[in-house]
Design a protein around this motif. Structure first.
Motif, PDB file in Angstrom:
ATOM      1  N   GLU A 211       0.982  -1.148   0.160  1.00 57.54           N
ATOM      2  CA  GLU A 211       0.207  -0.099   0.220  1.00 57.54           C
ATOM      3  C   GLU A 211       0.991   1.792  -0.546  1.00 57.54           C
ATOM      4  O   GLU A 211       0.522   2.465  -0.369  1.00 57.54           O
ATOM      5  CB  GLU A 211      -1.261  -0.169   1.261  1.00 57.54           C
ATOM      6  N   ARG A 212       2.425   1.315   0.825  1.00 60.29           N
ATOM      7  CA  ARG A 212       3.500   2.711   0.927  1.00 60.29           C
ATOM      8  C   ARG A 212       3.264   2.496  -0.646  1.00 60.29           C
ATOM      9  O   ARG A 212       4.309   2.013  -1.030  1.00 60.29           O
ATOM     10  CB  ARG A 212       3.924   1.843   1.589  1.00 60.29           C
ATOM     11  N   LEU A 213       3.314   3.850  -1.247  1.00 60.47           N
ATOM     12  CA  LEU A 213       3.390   4.355  -2.511  1.00 60.47           C
ATOM     13  C   LEU A 213       5.491   4.728  -2.214  1.00 60.47           C
ATOM     14  O   LEU A 213       5.631   5.059  -1.303  1.00 60.47           O
ATOM     15  CB  LEU A 213       3.193   6.265  -3.049  1.00 60.47           C
ATOM     16  N   LYS A 214       6.077   4.389  -2.822  1.00 58.56           N
ATOM     17  CA  LYS A 214       7.867   4.076  -2.986  1.00 58.56           C
ATOM     18  C   LYS A 214       8.235   3.991  -4.814  1.00 58.56           C
ATOM     19  O   LYS A 214       7.504   4.864  -5.661  1.00 58.56           O
ATOM     20  CB  LYS A 214       8.585   2.680  -2.756  1.00 58.56           C
ATOM     21  N   ASP A 215       9.014   5.119  -4.525  1.00 57.95           N
ATOM     22  CA  ASP A 215       9.256   5.515  -6.007  1.00 57.95           C
ATOM     23  C   ASP A 215      10.331   4.766  -7.023  1.00 57.95           C
ATOM     24  O   ASP A 215      10.487   3.674  -6.208  1.00 57.95           O
ATOM     25  CB  ASP A 215       9.841   6.971  -5.855  1.00 57.95           C
ATOM     26  N   GLU A 216      10.685   4.710  -7.800  1.00 62.01           N
ATOM     27  CA  GLU A 216      11.657   3.852  -8.298  1.00 62.01           C
ATOM     28  C   GLU A 216      12.713   3.599  -7.792  1.00 62.01           C
ATOM     29  O   GLU A 216      13.573   2.723  -8.349  1.00 62.01           O
ATOM     30  CB  GLU A 216      12.357   3.975  -9.803  1.00 62.01           C
ATOM     31  N   LYS A 217      14.216   4.574  -6.690  1.00 61.65           N
ATOM     32  CA  LYS A 217      14.577   3.329  -6.160  1.00 61.65           C
ATOM     33  C   LYS A 217      14.230   3.146  -4.659  1.00 61.65           C
ATOM     34  O   LYS A 217      15.045   2.650  -3.774  1.00 61.65           O
ATOM     35  CB  LYS A 217      15.510   4.888  -5.683  1.00 61.65           C
ATOM     36  N   GLY A 218      12.841   2.949  -4.378  1.00 68.24           N
ATOM     37  CA  GLY A 218      12.807   2.177  -2.957  1.00 68.24           C
ATOM     38  C   GLY A 218      12.438   3.235  -2.291  1.00 68.24           C
ATOM     39  O   GLY A 218      11.661   3.399  -0.933  1.00 68.24           O
ATOM     40  N   LYS A 219      11.460   4.356  -2.196  1.00 65.96           N
ATOM     41  CA  LYS A 219      12.130   5.947  -1.243  1.00 65.96           C
ATOM     42  C   LYS A 219      10.951   5.982  -1.374  1.00 65.96           C
ATOM     43  O   LYS A 219      10.264   6.021  -2.107  1.00 65.96           O
ATOM     44  CB  LYS A 219      13.147   6.761  -1.591  1.00 65.96           C
ATOM     45  N   LYS A 220      10.455   6.416  -0.130  1.00 58.81           N
ATOM     46  CA  LYS A 220       8.873   6.506   0.443  1.00 58.81           C
ATOM     47  C   LYS A 220       8.336   7.752  -0.564  1.00 58.81           C
ATOM     48  O   LYS A 220       9.312   8.706  -0.417  1.00 58.81           O
ATOM     49  CB  LYS A 220       8.318   6.238   1.335  1.00 58.81           C
ATOM     50  N   VAL A 221       7.543   7.547  -1.208  1.00 61.76           N
ATOM     51  CA  VAL A 221       6.398   8.844  -1.706  1.00 61.76           C
ATOM     52  C   VAL A 221       6.626   9.961  -0.770  1.00 61.76           C
ATOM     53  O   VAL A 221       7.077  10.997  -1.018  1.00 61.76           O
ATOM     54  CB  VAL A 221       5.682   8.914  -2.880  1.00 61.76           C
ATOM     55  N   HIS A 222       5.422   9.625   0.628  1.00 64.95           N
ATOM     56  CA  HIS A 222       5.185  10.556   1.239  1.00 64.95           C
ATOM     57  C   HIS A 222       5.285  10.353   2.585  1.00 64.95           C
ATOM     58  O   HIS A 222       5.377   8.639   3.149  1.00 64.95           O
ATOM     59  CB  HIS A 222       3.813  10.835   1.170  1.00 64.95           C
ATOM     60  N   SER A 223       6.280  11.144   3.485  1.00 63.92           N
ATOM     61  CA  SER A 223       6.810  10.262   4.633  1.00 63.92           C
ATOM     62  C   SER A 223       5.301  10.050   5.723  1.00 63.92           C
ATOM     63  O   SER A 223       5.899   9.144   6.386  1.00 63.92           O
ATOM     64  CB  SER A 223       7.835  11.426   5.940  1.00 63.92           C
ATOM     65  N   THR A 224       4.747  10.216   4.747  1.00 66.83           N
ATOM     66  CA  THR A 224       3.115  10.728   5.790  1.00 66.83           C
ATOM     67  C   THR A 224       1.572  10.053   5.390  1.00 66.83           C
ATOM     68  O   THR A 224       0.732  10.226   6.024  1.00 66.83           O
ATOM     69  CB  THR A 224       3.160  11.441   7.250  1.00 66.83           C
ATOM     70  N   GLN A 225       1.765   9.267   4.554  1.00 62.24           N
ATOM     71  CA  GLN A 225       0.862   8.139   3.771  1.00 62.24           C
ATOM     72  C   GLN A 225       0.163   8.202   5.102  1.00 62.24           C
ATOM     73  O   GLN A 225       0.916   6.474   5.917  1.00 62.24           O
ATOM     74  CB  GLN A 225       1.243   7.473   2.849  1.00 62.24           C
ATOM     75  N   LYS A 226      -1.440   7.961   5.293  1.00 66.28           N
ATOM     76  CA  LYS A 226      -2.225   7.411   5.461  1.00 66.28           C
ATOM     77  C   LYS A 226      -2.791   6.502   5.098  1.00 66.28           C
ATOM     78  O   LYS A 226      -3.197   5.984   4.165  1.00 66.28           O
ATOM     79  CB  LYS A 226      -3.094   8.768   6.388  1.00 66.28           C
ATOM     80  N   PRO A 227      -3.221   5.300   6.247  1.00 63.28           N
ATOM     81  CA  PRO A 227      -3.753   4.157   6.051  1.00 63.28           C
ATOM     82  C   PRO A 227      -5.021   3.931   5.494  1.00 63.28           C
ATOM     83  O   PRO A 227      -5.539   4.879   5.406  1.00 63.28           O
ATOM     84  CB  PRO A 227      -3.552   2.864   6.761  1.00 63.28           C
ATOM     85  N   ILE A 228      -5.550   3.015   4.110  1.00 63.80           N
ATOM     86  CA  ILE A 228      -6.428   3.464   3.669  1.00 63.80           C
ATOM     87  C   ILE A 228      -7.484   2.924   4.319  1.00 63.80           C
ATOM     88  O   ILE A 228      -9.105   3.439   4.152  1.00 63.80           O
ATOM     89  CB  ILE A 228      -6.617   2.290   2.076  1.00 63.80           C
ATOM     90  N   GLU A 229      -7.122   1.671   5.774  1.00 66.29           N
ATOM     91  CA  GLU A 229      -7.951   0.910   6.238  1.00 66.29           C
ATOM     92  C   GLU A 229      -9.038   2.483   7.121  1.00 66.29           C
ATOM     93  O   GLU A 229     -10.273   2.589   7.907  1.00 66.29           O
ATOM     94  CB  GLU A 229      -7.723   0.165   7.353  1.00 66.29           C
ATOM     95  N   LEU A 230      -7.412   3.381   7.403  1.00 65.50           N
ATOM     96  CA  LEU A 230      -8.360   4.809   9.126  1.00 65.50           C
ATOM     97  C   LEU A 230      -9.429   5.464   8.115  1.00 65.50           C
ATOM     98  O   LEU A 230     -10.020   5.769   8.127  1.00 65.50           O
ATOM     99  CB  LEU A 230      -7.243   5.171   8.539  1.00 65.50           C
ATOM    100  N   LEU A 231      -8.549   5.524   6.847  1.00 65.20           N
ATOM    101  CA  LEU A 231      -9.863   6.548   5.890  1.00 65.20           C
ATOM    102  C   LEU A 231     -11.265   5.995   5.241  1.00 65.20           C
ATOM    103  O   LEU A 231     -12.533   6.542   5.912  1.00 65.20           O
ATOM    104  CB  LEU A 231      -9.118   7.108   4.470  1.00 65.20           C
ATOM    105  N   LYS A 232     -11.175   4.825   5.450  1.00 63.61           N
ATOM    106  CA  LYS A 232     -12.685   4.403   5.028  1.00 63.61           C
ATOM    107  C   LYS A 232     -12.866   3.998   6.368  1.00 63.61           C
ATOM    108  O   LYS A 232     -14.408   4.612   6.525  1.00 63.61           O
ATOM    109  CB  LYS A 232     -12.317   2.722   5.104  1.00 63.61           C
ATOM    110  N   ARG A 233     -12.694   4.097   7.553  1.00 60.90           N
ATOM    111  CA  ARG A 233     -13.645   3.516   8.931  1.00 60.90           C
ATOM    112  C   ARG A 233     -13.321   5.377   9.230  1.00 60.90           C
ATOM    113  O   ARG A 233     -15.237   5.627   9.115  1.00 60.90           O
ATOM    114  CB  ARG A 233     -12.661   3.549   9.995  1.00 60.90           C
TER     115      ARG A 233
END
Ligand code: SAM
Length: 293
Positions: A211-233
């Motif tokens: 679920e965590r978005l990573k760039d082509e070097k495997g680095k996190k795209v955003h440091s505080t990406q929230k979980p889908i499950e949290l937004l679903k709730r």
């Protein structure tokens, strides 16, 4: 729809269903219909002023944390490797006063664009949630709940100098004390809350794995990406199908992504074009949540 406002930011053909509007000084206002299911690239404090009043059923805000991390490199207390933290420019403010002014200006505009029976969620850690709560109460918002998100896989306190912080707090509020007819889907609240009574404690992991978005070097795209499950709730407990949801500080667009999967409409605002690019990319692979409800 005035076509000069609409900009597909990227030359390559995209399968993304989400449209991007780039905010400009000479745009004075946005109509409701042209911003439905759009990301607006630009400064939320300027853009919110251009939106029509009372159009949103729910607002989700995940503001800068103002973590105030020291400039020096932090190392883990046992193995001494470097700790990856939130060092982004968007999290930096010169003082609490500047941070408070940002939150206050944002919340004032949010109040204006909320429908009379709309609700607003604000998520933050102990670094800022108490200040945000005070500002909300001073502005007349009426707090319905604080929901405590207990993380099953929190980042340890790498320095070993205090407790590992395993929670974030979500404040859920209406515009003022008189609001009674807001949406609250108690069956979902019962399903998600800890215990049998639909409590205000949600236990779920932080965003990781595929679920965590990573760039082509495997680095996190955003440091505080929230979980889908949290937004679903958040979305299932406080909105109905077809509702219009605003996220004015969208990051990599988790709110709109989940809203779309749950048959809700959204407007997202984000000032960083790189993140907006990732939101578009994310929407190329629609999320299937409906089978899991
Ligand atoms: C905590 S992050 C949101 C993360 C998001 N919930 C997600 O799941 O990806 C806050 C975001 O607000 C954006 N931001 C900060 N100040 C802003 C402003 N004035 N206007 C628009 N976006 C802003 C930052 O670029 C950052 O991506």
């Amino acid at each position: 729809m005035p076509s000069d406002k609409v900009k597909m930011l990227f030359e390559k053909k995209t399968k993304s269903i989400v449209k991007v509007l780039e905010d400009k000084e000479d745009i004075n206002k946005y109509e409701r219909d042209e911003i439905i299911n759009a990301i607006i690239l630009g400064d939320a404090l300027k853009i919110l002023k251009k939106l029509p009043p009372k159009i949103f059923d729910m607002v989700f805000i995940d503001p800068p944390y103002f973590l105030q991390l020291p400039k020096k490199t932090l190392r883990r207390w046992k193995v001494k490797t470097v700790v990856e933290g939130v060092y982004d420019d968007w999290d930096k403010f010169s003082s609490f006063e500047e941070y408070d002014n940002f939150i206050q200006s944002l919340l004032l505009e949010i109040k204006r664009v909320m429908k009379d029976n709309a609700t607003v969620w604000v998520i933050a850690t102990y670094h800022s949630i108490f200040r945000i709560g005070k500002i909300m109460q001073d502005l007349g918002f009426w707090i319905l709940n604080d929901v405590i998100w207990v993380k099953t896989n929190p980042m340890p306190n790498w320095l070993g100098v205090r407790f590992t912080n395993a929670t974030e707090t979500l404040i859920w509020a209406v515009k003022d004390k008189s609001v009674k007819n807001y949406t609250f889907n108690r069956e979902y609240a019962k399903e998600f809350g800890m215990g049998k009574v639909g409590s205000n404690v949600w236990v779920l992991p932080i965003c990781s794995g595929r679920e965590r978005l990573k760039d082509e070097k495997g680095k996190k795209v955003h440091s505080t990406q929230k979980p889908i499950e949290l937004l679903k709730r958040v979305i299932l407990t406080s909105t109905k199908e077809g509702d219009l949801i605003l996220d004015p500080l969208a990051g990599v667009g988790t709110t709109g992504y989940v809203a779309h999967a749950l048959n809700r409409n959204f407007v997202m605002i984000e000032k960083n074009p790189e993140y907006v690019k990732w939101i578009q990319k994310r929407f190329e692979k629609p999320l299937n949540l409906r089978g899991k409800l």
